[in-house]
Design a protein around this motif. Structure first.
Motif, PDB file in Angstrom:
ATOM      1  N   VAL A  60       0.854  -1.193   0.000  1.00 54.77           N
ATOM      2  CA  VAL A  60       0.000   0.000   0.000  1.00 54.77           C
ATOM      3  C   VAL A  60       0.885   1.236   0.000  1.00 54.77           C
ATOM      4  N   THR A  73      -5.236  -4.860   8.863  1.00 57.35           N
ATOM      5  CA  THR A  73      -6.164  -3.795   9.261  1.00 57.35           C
ATOM      6  C   THR A  73      -5.834  -2.519   8.501  1.00 57.35           C
ATOM      7  N   SER A  75      -5.287   1.619   7.951  1.00 57.57           N
ATOM      8  CA  SER A  75      -4.604   2.636   8.754  1.00 57.57           C
ATOM      9  C   SER A  75      -4.620   3.957   7.995  1.00 57.57           C
ATOM     10  N   TYR A 158      -6.879   9.423  14.914  1.00 53.43           N
ATOM     11  CA  TYR A 158      -6.604   8.281  14.036  1.00 53.43           C
ATOM     12  C   TYR A 158      -5.839   7.181  14.782  1.00 53.43           C
ATOM     13  N   LEU A 161      -8.538   5.191  16.302  1.00 50.98           N
ATOM     14  CA  LEU A 161      -9.272   4.390  15.307  1.00 50.98           C
ATOM     15  C   LEU A 161      -8.405   3.238  14.804  1.00 50.98           C
ATOM     16  N   LYS A 317      -9.300   1.634  -3.595  1.00 48.93           N
ATOM     17  CA  LYS A 317      -8.512   2.850  -3.864  1.00 48.93           C
ATOM     18  C   LYS A 317      -9.310   3.816  -4.740  1.00 48.93           C
ATOM     19  N   GLN A 398     -11.900  14.289  -1.881  1.00 47.33           N
ATOM     20  CA  GLN A 398     -11.046  13.142  -2.232  1.00 47.33           C
ATOM     21  C   GLN A 398     -11.640  12.484  -3.481  1.00 47.33           C
ATOM     22  N   CYS A 453     -12.369   3.180   4.570  1.00 46.25           N
ATOM     23  CA  CYS A 453     -12.557   3.928   5.814  1.00 46.25           C
ATOM     24  C   CYS A 453     -12.103   5.353   5.545  1.00 46.25           C
ATOM     25  N   VAL A 454     -12.875   6.321   6.003  1.00 46.64           N
ATOM     26  CA  VAL A 454     -12.533   7.710   5.696  1.00 46.64           C
ATOM     27  C   VAL A 454     -12.451   8.524   6.990  1.00 46.64           C
ATOM     28  N   GLY A 456     -10.879  11.648   6.663  1.00 51.36           N
ATOM     29  CA  GLY A 456     -10.875  13.016   6.132  1.00 51.36           C
ATOM     30  C   GLY A 456     -12.253  13.392   5.615  1.00 51.36           C
ATOM     31  N   LYS A 489      -3.892   5.162  -5.607  1.00 45.21           N
ATOM     32  CA  LYS A 489      -3.751   6.406  -4.839  1.00 45.21           C
ATOM     33  C   LYS A 489      -2.441   7.026  -5.261  1.00 45.21           C
ATOM     34  N   ARG A 492      -1.282  11.851  -1.549  1.00 46.69           N
ATOM     35  CA  ARG A 492      -2.042  11.981  -0.313  1.00 46.69           C
ATOM     36  C   ARG A 492      -1.924  13.379   0.288  1.00 46.69           C
TER      37      ARG A 492
END
Ligand SMILES: Cc1cc2nc3c(=O)[nH]c(=O)nc-3n(C[C@H](O)[C@H](O)[C@H](O)COP(=O)(O)O)c2cc1C
Length: 507
Positions: A60, A73, A75, A158, A161, A317, A398, A453-454, A456, A489, A492
């Protein structure tokens, strides 16, 4: 003859010196467990750690445009702002291992002073909530600077989370392996900080997962799912001879950590532990018109396939301009009210509400819906078309999320909660949100639905889009749709800028 050769030519001498002798052969380190440790526990725990928060197949995009090994998971920014310490008894004392996820190794942590496992459990306030004698203590330790250097103060949330996802996934993986797991948030953080040698390192233990063995030892029971390592998840290796060290903090990290004094639970007395089984979803109020409910397909049931799904979970993505089906949405919401053993089981319902904003869901009119776990239904909360522009405006523009077919809003009356429960409330409600989100991520892998998961997002915009009652705030958001396998992506930084960073502040 040999002697003569050695003295005759340097080349033959070199050759002689490089020959191996069978007498000197050693077993690999991992085949030599520390005296007194239970091999069955070590093996089962390694599988649980791998599936719970270890590496999975693929890479990633992370900081600075580099690629890192993917994990089980999600992140924020793939920064993984936490470390995993595993306390295991070797008979007399507790050895604390650092799970070095990138190298797939568990190495004893040099800075952790020796202490008996039972003492660690009792002194850290973990004993009351655990069902049986604790066999292992997994501590999820946040390193806030990892996230805050990029996302500013919001980066601290974060860490809650990210760790909530990992703690949930560890508990689910433990259950699938036939072990019992309890999630602790109300432990004595300062005591544990010192016991693990973390004082002065700008790290804070945020969650602990204790592992107990129900009935027979795990080796006697059939393993659920694929054998460890065969599903693409890397099972870590115990190494008892090496010593792990934590990276020391620099000045900016120290200043940043100091600024968390008024927010972090590390500087507050532990809330009273209430052991029990927690669900993280709150029911919406009973509707005036129950007949308006959209009843969802009943759960399929079947075996607990968490082991296989953990390896397959990944974030979309980007999304294709296509609709998801109502059945897929039903599968996504299935079992989000599942329970975990924990030490924060309040008598009054705590947790978060789940609201779906449908944009392109076949069989469901666009608009906002409150999800009821009890009725297994979506209840209309405010209609009207939802456009791509609504998604973009909600998600800090985004672009990869533009074609999401639905947004799932996890919400709670946050201000009231903070007034009542203070810092513990902030930590616990973020755990509840991550618990629900992680179950949704696993469901998405089963339903083959794209999910992201967002963190932002514009909270006020999201609350309006979801027609949330006054006082309810969105604390976490998930975008759902048909994943675009070709999407990448690429940049960022705009997300980090939208968190209030400046070019100078970005690293
Ligand atoms: C708390 C949190 C916030 C996140 N916020 C965003 C976000 O705003 N936008 C986004 O595209 N992905 C977001 N993600 C997803 C991460 O980018 C993704 O998990 C990471 O790149 C690792 O990829 P993987 O989930 O496929 O393993 C978030 C993940 C978490 C846990």
């Amino acid at each position: 003859m040999r002697t003569q050769l050695r003295s005759d030519t340097p080349l033959l001498e070199f050759w002689e010196a490089t020959r191996l002798s069978a007498d000197d052969a050693r077993y690999p380190e991992q085949a030599e467990p520390a005296a007194g440790t239970d091999e069955a526990i070590r093996a089962a725990l390694a599988g649980v750690l791998g599936r719970g928060c270890g590496q999975r197949v693929g890479t990633v995009l992370a900081k600075g445009g580099t690629f890192v090994q993917a994990r089980t998971t999600p992140s924020a920014g793939a920064l993984y702002p936490f470390e995993v310490l595993v306390g295991l008894s070797d008979g007399e004392r507790c050895v604390s291992y650092l799970y070095e996820v990138d190298s797939g190794q568990l190495n004893p942590l040099a800075s952790a002073p020796p202490v008996a496992l039972a003492e660690l459990v009792a002194q850290a306030g973990l004993a009351d909530a655990a069902a049986a004698p604790v066999r292992a203590v997994v501590t999820l330790v946040a390193r806030p600077w990892t996230s805050m250097a990029k996302y500013g103060r919001r980066g601290y949330l974060y860490t809650y989370l990210d760790i909530g996802h990992a703690a949930t996934n560890l508990a689910l993986a433990a259950r699938a392996a036939g072990l019992d797991a309890t999630v602790h948030l109300r432990f004595r953080r300062q005591w544990l900080t010192h016991a693990l040698g973390l004082a002065g390192t700008c790290r804070e233990p945020q969650a602990v997962v204790t592992i107990t063995v129900p009935g027979r030892p795990p080796a006697d029971r059939p393993a659920a799912g694929a054998p460890a390592g065969e599903d693409g998840v890397v099972t870590p290796v115990w190494r008892d001879r090496r010593q792990a060290r934590l990276e020391p903090p620099g000045d900016p990290e120290r200043r940043n950590f100091e600024a968390l004094r008024d927010i972090s639970l590390s500087y507050a007395p532990a809330a009273v532990a209430r052991p029990g089984r927690i669900a993280s979803v709150t029911e919406p109020p009973s509707p005036a018109e129950p007949s308006a409910d959209v009843t969802l397909r009943r759960p399929r049931g079947g075996p607990d396939d968490h082991t296989a799904l953990a390896a397959r979970r990944q974030s979309a993505k980007g999304f294709l301009p296509a609709a998801v089906s109502l059945d897929q949405v039903a599968g996504l919401l299935d079992g989000l009210d599942g329970r975990l053993a924990a030490d924060f089981a309040e008598s009054a319902p705590a947790g978060i509400g789940v609201r779906l904003v449908a944009r392109a869901v076949t069989g469901l009119a666009p608009g906002a819906y409150a999800w009821s776990a009890r009725r297994h239904a979506l209840h209309p909360a405010g209609g009207g078309p939802v456009g791509e522009e609504d998604v973009l405006a909600t998600c800090q523009r985004q672009d990869g999320l533009r074609h999401a077919g639905a947004l799932v809003l996890l919400h709670t009356p946050l201000r009231a909660l903070l007034r009542e429960q203070g810092r513990a409330g902030l930590a616990e409600v973020h755990f509840h949100a991550a618990h629900v989100a992680q179950r949704m991520c696993v469901n998405a892998a089963r339903e083959r639905v794209g999910i992201t998961c967002v963190g932002g997002f514009d909270e006020a915009h999201a609350a309006r889009l979801g027609h949330l009652p006054r006082g309810e705030e969105v604390i976490y958001l998930l975008a759902v749709g048909v994943a675009d396998p070709a999407a990448r992506k690429v940049d960022r930084d705009p997300v980090a800028y939208s968190h209030g960073r400046t070019a100078a502040g970005l690293i």
